[in-house]
Write an enzyme that holds these catalytic residues in place. Sequence first.
Site, PDB file in Angstrom:
ATOM      1  N   ASP A  83      10.320  40.982  18.079  1.00  0.00           N
ATOM      2  CA  ASP A  83       9.684  41.332  19.357  1.00  0.00           C
ATOM      3  C   ASP A  83      10.017  40.353  20.482  1.00  0.00           C
ATOM      4  O   ASP A  83       9.624  40.576  21.625  1.00  0.00           O
ATOM      5  CB  ASP A  83       8.154  41.453  19.159  1.00  0.00           C
ATOM      6  CG  ASP A  83       7.538  40.182  18.557  1.00  0.00           C
ATOM      7  OD1 ASP A  83       6.583  40.306  17.767  1.00  0.00           O
ATOM      8  OD2 ASP A  83       8.014  39.074  18.883  1.00  0.00           O
TER       9      ASP A  83
ATOM     10  N   HIS B 107      15.565  37.568  10.962  1.00  0.00           N
ATOM     11  CA  HIS B 107      15.802  38.993  10.651  1.00  0.00           C
ATOM     12  C   HIS B 107      16.442  39.699  11.819  1.00  0.00           C
ATOM     13  O   HIS B 107      16.273  40.899  11.999  1.00  0.00           O
ATOM     14  CB  HIS B 107      14.484  39.664  10.213  1.00  0.00           C
ATOM     15  CG  HIS B 107      14.028  39.156   8.884  1.00  0.00           C
ATOM     16  ND1 HIS B 107      12.810  39.482   8.338  1.00  0.00           N
ATOM     17  CD2 HIS B 107      14.624  38.327   7.991  1.00  0.00           C
ATOM     18  CE1 HIS B 107      12.691  38.878   7.154  1.00  0.00           C
ATOM     19  NE2 HIS B 107      13.779  38.169   6.931  1.00  0.00           N
TER      20      HIS B 107
HETATM   21  N1  APR Z   1      -3.842  36.438  11.954  1.00  0.00           N
HETATM   22  C1  APR Z   1      -3.393  35.888  10.795  1.00  0.00           C
HETATM   23  N2  APR Z   1      -2.725  36.591   9.838  1.00  0.00           N
HETATM   24  C2  APR Z   1      -2.496  37.899  10.094  1.00  0.00           C
HETATM   25  C3  APR Z   1      -2.927  38.550  11.284  1.00  0.00           C
HETATM   26  C4  APR Z   1      -3.623  37.754  12.234  1.00  0.00           C
HETATM   27  N3  APR Z   1      -4.072  38.274  13.395  1.00  0.00           N
HETATM   28  N4  APR Z   1      -2.538  39.861  11.220  1.00  0.00           N
HETATM   29  C5  APR Z   1      -1.901  40.023  10.034  1.00  0.00           C
HETATM   30  N5  APR Z   1      -1.876  38.860   9.354  1.00  0.00           N
HETATM   31  C6  APR Z   1      -1.239  38.565   8.064  1.00  0.00           C
HETATM   32  C7  APR Z   1      -1.405  39.641   7.023  1.00  0.00           C
HETATM   33  O1  APR Z   1      -2.570  39.396   6.249  1.00  0.00           O
HETATM   34  C8  APR Z   1      -0.136  39.448   6.190  1.00  0.00           C
HETATM   35  O2  APR Z   1      -0.319  38.439   5.210  1.00  0.00           O
HETATM   36  O3  APR Z   1       0.142  38.488   8.336  1.00  0.00           O
HETATM   37  C9  APR Z   1       0.881  38.947   7.208  1.00  0.00           C
HETATM   38  C10 APR Z   1       1.839  40.031   7.664  1.00  0.00           C
HETATM   39  O4  APR Z   1       2.657  40.335   6.563  1.00  0.00           O
HETATM   40  P1  APR Z   1       3.734  41.522   6.695  1.00  0.00           P
HETATM   41  O5  APR Z   1       3.084  42.707   7.322  1.00  0.00           O
HETATM   42  O6  APR Z   1       4.393  41.651   5.354  1.00  0.00           O
HETATM   43  O7  APR Z   1       4.798  40.981   7.764  1.00  0.00           O
HETATM   44  P2  APR Z   1       5.969  39.957   7.500  1.00  0.00           P
HETATM   45  O8  APR Z   1       5.563  38.911   6.507  1.00  0.00           O
HETATM   46  O9  APR Z   1       6.426  39.484   8.837  1.00  0.00           O
HETATM   47  O10 APR Z   1       7.118  40.897   6.844  1.00  0.00           O
HETATM   48  C11 APR Z   1       8.341  40.274   6.530  1.00  0.00           C
HETATM   49  O11 APR Z   1       9.291  42.396   5.921  1.00  0.00           O
HETATM   50  O12 APR Z   1       9.634  44.612   6.407  1.00  0.00           O
HETATM   51  C12 APR Z   1      10.200  43.378   6.432  1.00  0.00           C
HETATM   52  O13 APR Z   1      11.881  42.678   7.888  1.00  0.00           O
HETATM   53  C13 APR Z   1      10.521  42.992   7.851  1.00  0.00           C
HETATM   54  O14 APR Z   1      10.381  40.835   8.914  1.00  0.00           O
HETATM   55  C14 APR Z   1       9.670  41.758   8.094  1.00  0.00           C
HETATM   56  C15 APR Z   1       9.477  41.230   6.688  1.00  0.00           C
END
Ligand code: APR
Length: 282
Positions: free
Chosen positions: A111, A128
């Site tokens: 983003d 990524h």
């Molecule tokens: N504050 C703190 N933690 C948060 C919040 C918040 N406001 N909102 C969500 N989370 C936490 C969730 O509990 C989760 O553990 O952030 C984490 C988000 O995890 P994912 O949705 O798996 O995102 P991410 O870890 O960035 O995914 C990694 O997966 O799909 C691929 O390439 C994509 O870069 C992405 C990668």
Amino acid sequence: GSSELAGVAALLKAGKARNVVVMVGAGISTSAGIPDFRSPKTGLYANLSRLKLPYAEAVFDIGYFRRRPEAFYTLADELYPGKFRPTVFHSFLALLERKGVLRRVFTQNIDTLEHLAGVPEDKIVWAHGSFAANHCIDCGTEMATATLKAIMDAGKIPHCARCKGLVKPDIVFFGENLPARFFELAPVDTRAADLVIVAGTSLQVHPFADLPNQVSCPRVLFNLERVGDFGRRKTDVTVLADCDTAVRELATLCGWTAELEAMWAKTAMEETKGEAEGEAEG
Ligand code: APR
């Protein structure tokens, strides 16, 4: 908990943490209105049934993309970095930079809010990839974003002018390599780090998820849920909370609240300034 955060604040205030390395994921942008991937109900992967995927992550799988590029391109409009405002957490990264203690931000996010918040590009590793450019997945020929967007707006799939292969933005799909910059800087920065902050990531996707294990300095987690092996080391500081709330608490302990809030307020001005200019021309 907050008592442990006092120890982190002490490191920062005493100038003992001068090479802070931050490792982040989609959770630091949810309060900006960008869904993360794996949170139940609100996560992107829980809301893709309309794409009729074999499994949610297929939408970002390079093999599936070759067979059915429509699935990704249906989503690409929603994914494109739009007019989102950075969060307080993003402004905290810019504050670390202003304090001269930020070594690097490794982000999994596409983003670009870290940069919009004021972190210079040389301090960011987009592990990524990003939407900054687009290339043919067969011959590597670049396609200008304006060209790609025009094709997308026409509801078509972009093909390479040179070899007719499929074109996609430079975001890293499952099955593709991470940028060379990630492999160049990860070993150097994890060795040089004297404080690591991990935030907003489930640490499910490798090799990014291995980063927190490569450091020998104190590690802080700001995340709604416990992830990785946080808690295994006695020096780990685990704050299971919203990341904006957590960094506001850390800023308070550092005496940085006014600066942080002023920097974050400025990110709104940019947005309203844009609208104001629009009115002036109107
Ligand atoms: N504050 C703190 N933690 C948060 C919040 C918040 N406001 N909102 C969500 N989370 C936490 C969730 O509990 C989760 O553990 O952030 C984490 C988000 O995890 P994912 O949705 O798996 O995102 P991410 O870890 O960035 O995914 C990694 O997966 O799909 C691929 O390439 C994509 O870069 C992405 C990668």
